[in-house]
Motif scaffolding. Structure first.
Motif, PDB file in Angstrom:
ATOM      1  N   GLY A  35       0.797  -1.217   0.000  1.00 61.66           N
ATOM      2  CA  GLY A  35       0.000   0.000   0.000  1.00 61.66           C
ATOM      3  C   GLY A  35       0.830   1.267   0.000  1.00 61.66           C
ATOM      4  N   TYR A  36       0.174   2.352   0.355  1.00 55.85           N
ATOM      5  CA  TYR A  36       0.784   3.671   0.303  1.00 55.85           C
ATOM      6  C   TYR A  36       0.432   4.465   1.549  1.00 55.85           C
ATOM      7  CZ  TYR A  36       1.184   2.665  -4.687  1.00 55.85           C
ATOM      8  OH  TYR A  36       1.486   2.087  -5.895  1.00 55.85           O
ATOM      9  N   SER A  37       1.273   5.447   1.832  1.00 52.09           N
ATOM     10  CA  SER A  37       0.976   6.458   2.842  1.00 52.09           C
ATOM     11  C   SER A  37       0.974   7.796   2.139  1.00 52.09           C
ATOM     12  CB  SER A  37       2.056   6.476   3.930  1.00 52.09           C
ATOM     13  OG  SER A  37       2.104   5.272   4.619  1.00 52.09           O
ATOM     14  N   LYS A  38      -0.010   8.622   2.424  1.00 56.21           N
ATOM     15  CA  LYS A  38      -0.051   9.957   1.809  1.00 56.21           C
ATOM     16  C   LYS A  38       0.907  10.872   2.555  1.00 56.21           C
ATOM     17  CE  LYS A  38      -4.516   9.892  -0.249  1.00 56.21           C
ATOM     18  NZ  LYS A  38      -5.338  10.738  -1.032  1.00 56.21           N
ATOM     19  N   LYS A  39       1.558  11.729   1.777  1.00 57.15           N
ATOM     20  CA  LYS A  39       2.491  12.685   2.350  1.00 57.15           C
ATOM     21  C   LYS A  39       2.341  13.999   1.599  1.00 57.15           C
ATOM     22  CE  LYS A  39       7.316  13.135   3.588  1.00 57.15           C
ATOM     23  NZ  LYS A  39       8.551  12.377   3.762  1.00 57.15           N
ATOM     24  N   THR A  40       2.270  15.102   2.337  1.00 57.70           N
ATOM     25  CA  THR A  40       2.210  16.424   1.734  1.00 57.70           C
ATOM     26  C   THR A  40       3.591  17.043   1.831  1.00 57.70           C
ATOM     27  OG1 THR A  40      -0.100  16.666   2.353  1.00 57.70           O
ATOM     28  CG2 THR A  40       1.084  18.676   1.797  1.00 57.70           C
ATOM     29  N   ILE A  41       4.114  17.468   0.689  1.00 56.34           N
ATOM     30  CA  ILE A  41       5.431  18.087   0.642  1.00 56.34           C
ATOM     31  C   ILE A  41       5.295  19.476   0.043  1.00 56.34           C
ATOM     32  CG2 ILE A  41       6.820  15.987   0.586  1.00 56.34           C
ATOM     33  CD1 ILE A  41       6.804  16.119  -2.428  1.00 56.34           C
ATOM     34  N   THR A  42       6.235  20.348   0.391  1.00 57.31           N
ATOM     35  CA  THR A  42       6.227  21.716  -0.095  1.00 57.31           C
ATOM     36  C   THR A  42       7.275  21.881  -1.176  1.00 57.31           C
ATOM     37  OG1 THR A  42       5.571  22.474   2.097  1.00 57.31           O
ATOM     38  CG2 THR A  42       6.452  24.128   0.605  1.00 57.31           C
ATOM     39  N   SER A  43       6.857  22.477  -2.287  1.00 60.26           N
ATOM     40  CA  SER A  43       7.786  22.770  -3.375  1.00 60.26           C
ATOM     41  C   SER A  43       7.594  24.231  -3.757  1.00 60.26           C
ATOM     42  CB  SER A  43       7.496  21.865  -4.569  1.00 60.26           C
ATOM     43  OG  SER A  43       6.323  22.266  -5.229  1.00 60.26           O
ATOM     44  N   SER A  44       8.396  24.694  -4.703  1.00 58.74           N
ATOM     45  CA  SER A  44       8.245  26.083  -5.141  1.00 58.74           C
ATOM     46  C   SER A  44       6.916  26.291  -5.867  1.00 58.74           C
ATOM     47  CB  SER A  44       9.406  26.482  -6.052  1.00 58.74           C
ATOM     48  OG  SER A  44       9.387  25.717  -7.228  1.00 58.74           O
ATOM     49  N   MET A  45       6.273  25.198  -6.302  1.00 56.95           N
ATOM     50  CA  MET A  45       4.983  25.277  -6.980  1.00 56.95           C
ATOM     51  C   MET A  45       3.810  25.169  -6.004  1.00 56.95           C
ATOM     52  SD  MET A  45       5.733  22.961 -10.325  1.00 56.95           S
ATOM     53  CE  MET A  45       7.167  21.998  -9.899  1.00 56.95           C
ATOM     54  N   GLY A  46       4.102  25.067  -4.722  1.00 56.27           N
ATOM     55  CA  GLY A  46       3.062  24.922  -3.715  1.00 56.27           C
ATOM     56  C   GLY A  46       3.111  23.544  -3.084  1.00 56.27           C
ATOM     57  N   ASP A  47       2.083  23.204  -2.360  1.00 58.08           N
ATOM     58  CA  ASP A  47       2.012  21.907  -1.694  1.00 58.08           C
ATOM     59  C   ASP A  47       1.609  20.814  -2.685  1.00 58.08           C
ATOM     60  OD1 ASP A  47       2.709  23.092   0.652  1.00 58.08           O
ATOM     61  OD2 ASP A  47       0.697  23.047   1.529  1.00 58.08           O
ATOM     62  N   LEU A  48       2.257  19.678  -2.569  1.00 54.53           N
ATOM     63  CA  LEU A  48       1.943  18.501  -3.374  1.00 54.53           C
ATOM     64  C   LEU A  48       1.629  17.355  -2.430  1.00 54.53           C
ATOM     65  CD1 LEU A  48       4.992  18.578  -5.814  1.00 54.53           C
ATOM     66  CD2 LEU A  48       2.670  19.204  -6.387  1.00 54.53           C
ATOM     67  N   THR A  49       0.654  16.558  -2.782  1.00 51.42           N
ATOM     68  CA  THR A  49       0.376  15.338  -2.033  1.00 51.42           C
ATOM     69  C   THR A  49       0.826  14.169  -2.883  1.00 51.42           C
ATOM     70  OG1 THR A  49      -1.511  16.360  -0.919  1.00 51.42           O
ATOM     71  CG2 THR A  49      -1.399  13.959  -0.904  1.00 51.42           C
ATOM     72  N   SER A  73      11.980  21.881  -2.128  1.00 49.99           N
ATOM     73  CA  SER A  73      12.296  22.989  -3.030  1.00 49.99           C
ATOM     74  C   SER A  73      13.741  22.938  -3.511  1.00 49.99           C
ATOM     75  CB  SER A  73      11.980  24.333  -2.380  1.00 49.99           C
ATOM     76  OG  SER A  73      12.655  24.455  -1.149  1.00 49.99           O
ATOM     77  N   THR A  74      14.678  22.443  -2.705  1.00 52.37           N
ATOM     78  CA  THR A  74      16.069  22.351  -3.149  1.00 52.37           C
ATOM     79  C   THR A  74      16.265  21.197  -4.131  1.00 52.37           C
ATOM     80  OG1 THR A  74      16.655  20.993  -1.245  1.00 52.37           O
ATOM     81  CG2 THR A  74      17.001  23.364  -1.046  1.00 52.37           C
ATOM     82  N   LEU A  75      15.392  20.209  -4.086  1.00 52.81           N
ATOM     83  CA  LEU A  75      15.526  19.053  -4.959  1.00 52.81           C
ATOM     84  C   LEU A  75      14.859  19.232  -6.312  1.00 52.81           C
ATOM     85  CD1 LEU A  75      14.653  16.139  -2.511  1.00 52.81           C
ATOM     86  CD2 LEU A  75      16.908  16.987  -3.125  1.00 52.81           C
ATOM     87  N   GLU A  76      13.791  19.995  -6.367  1.00 51.51           N
ATOM     88  CA  GLU A  76      12.980  19.989  -7.569  1.00 51.51           C
ATOM     89  C   GLU A  76      13.690  20.527  -8.804  1.00 51.51           C
ATOM     90  OE1 GLU A  76       9.314  22.227  -7.412  1.00 51.51           O
ATOM     91  OE2 GLU A  76      10.282  23.621  -6.050  1.00 51.51           O
ATOM     92  N   ASP A  77      14.532  21.537  -8.667  1.00 53.67           N
ATOM     93  CA  ASP A  77      15.268  22.014  -9.842  1.00 53.67           C
ATOM     94  C   ASP A  77      16.195  20.931 -10.371  1.00 53.67           C
ATOM     95  OD1 ASP A  77      14.063  24.481  -9.859  1.00 53.67           O
ATOM     96  OD2 ASP A  77      15.632  25.428  -8.638  1.00 53.67           O
ATOM     97  N   GLN A  78      16.836  20.205  -9.460  1.00 57.70           N
ATOM     98  CA  GLN A  78      17.719  19.120  -9.877  1.00 57.70           C
ATOM     99  C   GLN A  78      16.934  18.009 -10.545  1.00 57.70           C
ATOM    100  OE1 GLN A  78      19.588  18.177  -6.203  1.00 57.70           O
ATOM    101  NE2 GLN A  78      21.230  19.655  -6.494  1.00 57.70           N
ATOM    102  N   VAL A  79      15.809  17.648  -9.976  1.00 53.74           N
ATOM    103  CA  VAL A  79      14.995  16.571 -10.541  1.00 53.74           C
ATOM    104  C   VAL A  79      14.516  16.955 -11.933  1.00 53.74           C
ATOM    105  CG1 VAL A  79      12.806  15.319 -10.334  1.00 53.74           C
ATOM    106  CG2 VAL A  79      14.266  15.618  -8.336  1.00 53.74           C
ATOM    107  N   LEU A  80      14.050  18.169 -12.095  1.00 54.65           N
ATOM    108  CA  LEU A  80      13.551  18.595 -13.405  1.00 54.65           C
ATOM    109  C   LEU A  80      14.665  18.628 -14.443  1.00 54.65           C
ATOM    110  CD1 LEU A  80      11.059  21.393 -12.331  1.00 54.65           C
ATOM    111  CD2 LEU A  80      10.510  19.108 -13.191  1.00 54.65           C
ATOM    112  N   SER A  81      15.856  19.062 -14.065  1.00 53.53           N
ATOM    113  CA  SER A  81      16.952  19.072 -15.034  1.00 53.53           C
ATOM    114  C   SER A  81      17.417  17.652 -15.329  1.00 53.53           C
ATOM    115  CB  SER A  81      18.103  19.954 -14.561  1.00 53.53           C
ATOM    116  OG  SER A  81      18.662  19.467 -13.378  1.00 53.53           O
TER     117      SER A  81
END
Length: 109
Positions: A35-49, A73-81
């Motif tokens: 199964g899964y656990s829901k987690k809300t994380i904050t990014s520069s685009m706002g909150d993501l679940t 937020s520190t990871l998302e630029d790296q992930v997108l690139s």
């Protein structure tokens, strides 16, 4: 961004369990996806679940979005690139991401 992280987390669990989600013929462990656990994380685009995969034995420790990590937020630029650079095999993409992030000082996590 949420779909990218979701795919990375699922591939990371498959690597940890050493078999693909529905490939029971090659399953060499009693541990399984549970199964899964829901987690809300904050990014520069706002909150993501996102849904964090769980394993039956509770041994899975995700590296892409670590336990108790809420700000990516520190990871998302790296992930997108990285996503733009690597468009091939999902497994090797995740391995490369994990290895790259493990070199980032803990202060940035």
């Amino acid at each position: 961004m949420g779909n990218t992280l979701q795919g990375m987390l699922e591939a990371e669990l498959e690597d940890d369990l050493r078999y693909s989600r529905y490939d029971y013929a090659n399953k060499e462990t009693d541990n399984r996806q549970n199964g899964y656990s829901k987690k809300t994380i904050t990014s520069s685009m706002g909150d993501l679940t996102i849904n964090i995969s769980r394993d039956q034995d509770g041994e899975f420790k995700p590296q892409v979005v670590k336990k108790h990590q809420t700000d990516i937020s520190t990871l998302e630029d790296q992930v997108l690139s990285f996503r733009r650079i690597l468009t091939g095999n999902r497994f090797w993409f995740v391995v490369w991401i994990i290895q790259s992030f493990s070199k980032i000082p803990a202060a940035y996590n």
